[in-house]
Design a protein around this motif. Structure first.
Motif, short mmCIF file in Angstrom:
data_model
loop_
_atom_site.label_atom_id
_atom_site.label_comp_id
_atom_site.label_asym_id
_atom_site.label_seq_id
_atom_site.Cartn_x
_atom_site.Cartn_y
_atom_site.Cartn_z
N LEU A 22 26.64 15.18 -4.43
CA LEU A 22 28.12 15.90 -4.48
C LEU A 22 27.95 16.97 -3.50
O LEU A 22 28.98 17.29 -2.77
CB LEU A 22 28.29 16.25 -5.90
CG LEU A 22 28.59 15.21 -6.76
CD1 LEU A 22 28.74 15.91 -8.29
CD2 LEU A 22 29.68 14.24 -6.49
N ARG A 23 26.81 17.73 -3.42
CA ARG A 23 26.92 18.85 -2.33
C ARG A 23 26.97 18.23 -0.88
O ARG A 23 27.66 18.87 -0.11
CB ARG A 23 25.47 19.69 -2.60
CG ARG A 23 25.46 20.61 -3.81
CD ARG A 23 24.15 21.24 -3.60
NE ARG A 23 22.78 20.75 -4.10
CZ ARG A 23 22.40 20.56 -5.00
NH1 ARG A 23 23.24 20.92 -6.17
NH2 ARG A 23 21.39 19.71 -5.39
N TYR A 57 36.87 14.58 -5.12
CA TYR A 57 35.31 13.47 -5.29
C TYR A 57 35.17 13.77 -6.90
O TYR A 57 35.74 14.94 -7.31
CB TYR A 57 34.31 14.15 -4.55
CG TYR A 57 33.82 15.29 -4.48
CD1 TYR A 57 32.94 15.80 -5.31
CD2 TYR A 57 34.62 16.32 -3.54
CE1 TYR A 57 32.46 17.44 -5.43
CE2 TYR A 57 34.10 17.43 -3.48
CZ TYR A 57 33.05 17.85 -4.33
OH TYR A 57 32.64 19.36 -4.39
N ALA A 58 34.13 12.95 -7.38
CA ALA A 58 34.12 12.98 -8.88
C ALA A 58 32.75 12.54 -9.29
O ALA A 58 32.32 11.72 -8.53
CB ALA A 58 35.21 12.42 -9.77
N ALA A 59 32.16 12.87 -10.32
CA ALA A 59 30.97 12.13 -10.78
C ALA A 59 31.21 11.75 -12.03
O ALA A 59 31.72 12.21 -12.86
CB ALA A 59 29.88 13.35 -10.91
N PHE A 60 30.80 10.40 -12.54
CA PHE A 60 30.86 9.79 -13.90
C PHE A 60 29.55 9.73 -14.28
O PHE A 60 28.52 10.18 -13.76
CB PHE A 60 31.68 8.61 -13.71
CG PHE A 60 32.92 8.85 -12.89
CD1 PHE A 60 34.13 9.20 -13.73
CD2 PHE A 60 33.17 8.45 -11.68
CE1 PHE A 60 35.18 9.69 -12.91
CE2 PHE A 60 34.45 8.67 -11.10
CZ PHE A 60 35.45 9.41 -11.71
N GLY A 65 32.51 9.03 -7.07
CA GLY A 65 33.77 8.53 -6.25
C GLY A 65 34.25 9.52 -5.41
O GLY A 65 34.12 10.52 -5.31
N LEU A 66 34.66 8.82 -4.21
CA LEU A 66 35.32 9.71 -3.16
C LEU A 66 36.80 9.20 -3.31
O LEU A 66 36.93 7.94 -3.15
CB LEU A 66 34.57 9.41 -1.80
CG LEU A 66 35.50 10.05 -0.39
CD1 LEU A 66 35.75 11.70 -0.58
CD2 LEU A 66 34.85 9.53 0.74
N THR A 90 42.63 3.94 -3.67
CA THR A 90 42.53 5.28 -3.30
C THR A 90 40.97 5.69 -3.48
O THR A 90 40.81 6.77 -3.01
CB THR A 90 43.33 6.18 -3.95
OG1 THR A 90 43.08 5.83 -5.50
CG2 THR A 90 45.01 5.84 -3.80
N GLY A 91 40.22 5.02 -3.71
CA GLY A 91 38.67 5.65 -4.02
C GLY A 91 37.72 4.51 -3.55
O GLY A 91 37.68 3.28 -3.61
#
Length: 118
Positions: A22-23, A57-60, A65-66, A90-91
């Motif tokens: 993510l960073r 962006y997201a973390a699951f 995901g982007l 979209t991702g």
């Protein structure tokens, strides 16, 4: 559910194995979209230009995901498939074992910016 106030807080709250991804994603998007404002929308960190969030962006629990505008995904569908990644409208999902390449992140971000700006 905790409300996320900024990108740093989101990354810190993400599962530890995903934090380096993510960073890196944040840095790559910031480099590709220098004019964008960092925002949190729909409880996800993103980058806004004008009135449009062009990338987020997201973390699951098992992947990250982007998310970009649909035109960027369709424009780069072959590159996404060649990288061995899965995409929706979209991702794109990815993991530490199969991260999304920086060059693809940059290309997607630029394509999304082009879609968002007339």
């Amino acid at each position: 559910m905790t409300t996320i106030v900024d990108h740093d807080a989101y990354i810190a709250a993400a599962p530890v194995p995903f934090q380096p991804l993510l960073r890196r994603l944040r840095q790559t998007l910031a480099r590709a979209l220098p004019e964008a404002e960092e925002v949190v929308a729909y409880n996800m960190p993103g980058f806004r230009i004008g009135g449009s969030v062009v990338a987020s962006y997201a973390a699951f629990s098992k992947q990250c995901g982007l998310y970009v505008l649909p035109g960027a995904i369709s424009e780069h569908a072959e590159d996404i498939a060649a990288a061995g990644l899965r995409a929706t409208k979209t991702g794109i999902t990815f993991s530490p074992r199969r991260p999304i390449p920086d060059a693809l992140i940059e290309s997607l971000a630029r394509a999304a910016r082009a879609d968002a700006t007339p």
